[in-house]
Motif scaffolding. Structure first.
Motif, PDB file in Angstrom:
ATOM      1  N   LEU A 369       1.008  -1.400   0.279  1.00 54.89           N
ATOM      2  CA  LEU A 369       0.102   0.154   0.079  1.00 54.89           C
ATOM      3  C   LEU A 369       0.400   1.289  -0.234  1.00 54.89           C
ATOM      4  CD1 LEU A 369      -3.291  -0.805   2.562  1.00 54.89           C
ATOM      5  CD2 LEU A 369      -3.320  -1.263   0.078  1.00 54.89           C
ATOM      6  N   VAL A 370       0.885   1.953   1.401  1.00 49.84           N
ATOM      7  CA  VAL A 370       1.790   3.001   1.448  1.00 49.84           C
ATOM      8  C   VAL A 370       3.577   2.708   0.695  1.00 49.84           C
ATOM      9  CG1 VAL A 370       2.855   2.813   3.570  1.00 49.84           C
ATOM     10  CG2 VAL A 370       2.776   5.140   2.707  1.00 49.84           C
ATOM     11  N   GLU A 371       4.165   1.644   1.213  1.00 51.11           N
ATOM     12  CA  GLU A 371       5.329   1.678   0.261  1.00 51.11           C
ATOM     13  C   GLU A 371       5.001   1.475  -1.477  1.00 51.11           C
ATOM     14  OE1 GLU A 371       8.382  -0.828   1.546  1.00 51.11           O
ATOM     15  OE2 GLU A 371       6.703  -0.901   4.192  1.00 51.11           O
ATOM     16  N   ARG A 372       4.433   1.094  -1.704  1.00 53.52           N
ATOM     17  CA  ARG A 372       3.853   0.871  -2.957  1.00 53.52           C
ATOM     18  C   ARG A 372       3.821   2.594  -3.609  1.00 53.52           C
ATOM     19  NH1 ARG A 372      -0.813  -2.957  -6.296  1.00 53.52           N
ATOM     20  NH2 ARG A 372      -0.751  -0.822  -8.222  1.00 53.52           N
ATOM     21  N   VAL A 373       2.766   2.632  -3.530  1.00 52.05           N
ATOM     22  CA  VAL A 373       2.351   3.807  -3.849  1.00 52.05           C
ATOM     23  C   VAL A 373       3.698   5.320  -3.423  1.00 52.05           C
ATOM     24  CG1 VAL A 373       0.208   6.214  -3.876  1.00 52.05           C
ATOM     25  CG2 VAL A 373       0.043   3.678  -3.437  1.00 52.05           C
TER      26      VAL A 373
END
Length: 492
Positions: A369-373
């Motif tokens: 989630l956050v690490e991807r985005v």
């Protein structure tokens, strides 16, 4: 396979002493260079009983700088280890980047011993070998070097050594009680060990078979292989997550998003809420004590939109639970110690003991989630994380852990209303940050990531529970009711 080991190799004392200064210099230089890289080294010391594996460990400690080594002897499993999935004992001992972790005994020991003594079936043994291959691949993809030594002894030489060891045991504690049983099963151990080596000898984590009849040859060969591997690492990082630009969309998500299936109009009036919640909480309190008595641990994770009400739901969930039975963990950005290891390390090491509950406010799903985005994980890292997470959760459930996963969802308009409310109410101001506003601007990218996460990780054994959270009372009832239902089913 073992027949190909260089049997009978010997090195004279004079030759050994002449070669040691060079190998020590190479090891120390390469070890210093390792500290500047993004790599860790996991050195597995395995082999035939009586092959002098402890001698190898001691020799490498003599030749290396011990300040950069973390050595673990995996002996009998403790109660603390037995209360968690089997790989917990290994994950918690993984070395940080720039260091060497020496495993005297490893994830290979128990499967080989259990199969040799017919405690586990052939099928179970093969499944465990495949799990090991997957684990080692995961660690290597994250930058670890898995270096595996198997120290071999011919049958006659093992018998001779164990006989000598047994004589010494009358004077001290050096003889291992199981060694005689191992010797009697030499041929069976050899067949099973060879199967293990063949099925796990991969390009990513190859085995090195070293003939151990001569201690000097054994130690020098191990040192030379380790030096070669360290020297080939180089001093540059192989991946830099910061170079991975944030994406507006991965292009993977079909339309419509799974978020569109959540009925955000679900609601409950105050009277019904006040009537149902105490009854559900009373049931929950009793079930948590039943789980304690049955030694069943529980992991509950909360993910969801910013301002979706995860904190409020968690407070209602823990209200009826005895404080001795649960622990809540609010997951923030990883610390330096956590960044130095695989992202799952910090979650493995915090798994609950038997009968207790761990509740995560945010979890390992941050990788996708956050690490991807936000570009904190590379494309390759977050894409392979779906498989890594599913395997992690499979091990939890396989051990008997009760796993519950919640996604609390609200629409953008409701989120904006709650953000503004937080800015106005004094005791809620700490809940709103500049980061929340930045995340909101990337709503489409997050929705794509959420859809992919649920599509890839909502499995039969670990399904996602999607909770409409526009009405906070509805969401809180749904959370408590779901946990009650899951615990009832698990504790029948």
């Amino acid at each position: 396979m073992f027949e190909t080991a260089e049997l009978g190799r010997e090195i004279s004392k004079a030759e050994f002493e002449g070669l040691v200064p060079e190998i020590r210099a190479r090891l120390l230089t390469a070890q210093r260079a390792l500290r500047a890289t993004s790599h860790s080294v996991i050195l597995i010391i395995s082999g035939v009983e009586g092959a002098g594996k402890s001698g190898v460990v001691n020799r490498l400690h003599e030749w290396l700088d011990v300040r950069g080594i973390e050595t673990t002897a995996f002996w009998n499993e403790s109660d603390e280890e037995n209360e968690r999935p089997r790989y917990w004992r290994f994950w918690r001992r993984l070395p940080p980047r720039g260091a060497i972790g020496m495993f005297f005994g490893s994830w290979y020991t128990k499967p080989i011993v259990d199969r040799a003594f017919a405690k586990k079936s052939d099928a179970t043994f093969e499944r465990e070998m495949q799990r090991i291959v997957s684990l080692e691949q995961m660690l290597v993809q994250d930058g670890a070097v898995v270096l595996k030594f198997w120290f071999h002894l011919p049958k006659r030489e093992q018998a001779r050594r164990l006989k000598e060891k047994e004589k010494r045991s009358r004077k001290n504690w050096a003889f291992i009680p199981d060694a005689a049983d191992f010797a009697k099963r030499y041929d069976r151990f050899a067949r099973i060990s060879e199967r293990a080596i063949r099925s796990t000898d991969t390009a990513a984590a190859p085995w090195h078979i070293i003939e151990a009849s001569d201690a000097r040859y054994r130690d020098l060969t191990a040192g030379q292989i380790l030096a070669d591997v360290l020297e080939n690492l180089g001093s540059s990082d192989t991946e830099h997550a910061a170079t991975n630009a944030a994406r507006e969309s991965s292009g993977d998500s079909p339309a419509p998003s799974v978020m569109a299936t959540i009925d955000l109009d679900s609601s409950v009036d105050r009277a019904e809420y006040d009537e149902r919640m105490p009854r559900l909480q009373a049931k929950l309190g009793g079930l948590t004590w039943k789980a304690w008595n049955e030694k069943r641990s529980t992991v509950i994770i909360f993910e969801g939109s910013d301002a979706a009400g995860k904190g409020g739901a968690i407070r209602r969930l823990i209200a009826p639970i005895d404080a001795r039975l649960f622990r809540t963990i609010s997951v923030a950005a990883p610390t330096a110690d956590e960044r130095a290891r695989h992202y799952l390390w910090r979650f493995w090491r915090n798994l609950p003991r038997a009968g207790t509950i761990t509740i995560y406010d945010r979890s390992w799903y941050g990788r996708v989630l956050v690490e991807r985005v936000e570009g904190f994980a590379t494309d390759a890292e977050w894409r392979r994380a779906y498989r890594e997470i599913n395997e992690f959760e499979e091990q939890l459930v396989g051990h008997g852990v009760i796993l519950v996963k919640f996604w609390l969802h609200i629409d953008p308009d409701e989120q904006l209303r709650r953000f503004r409310e937080r800015e106005q109410i004094e005791w809620k101001k700490h809940k709103i940050t500049d980061e929340d506003w930045r995340n909101r601007e990337k709503g489409q990218a997050y929705e794509s990531a959420i859809h992919d996460m649920i599509a890839h990780t909502s499995t039969d054994i670990a399904p996602w529970h999607l909770v409409p959270a526009r009405d906070k009372r509805w969401a809180r009832l749904e959370v408590v009711q779901t946990v009650v239902k899951v615990l009832k089913q698990a504790l029948k």
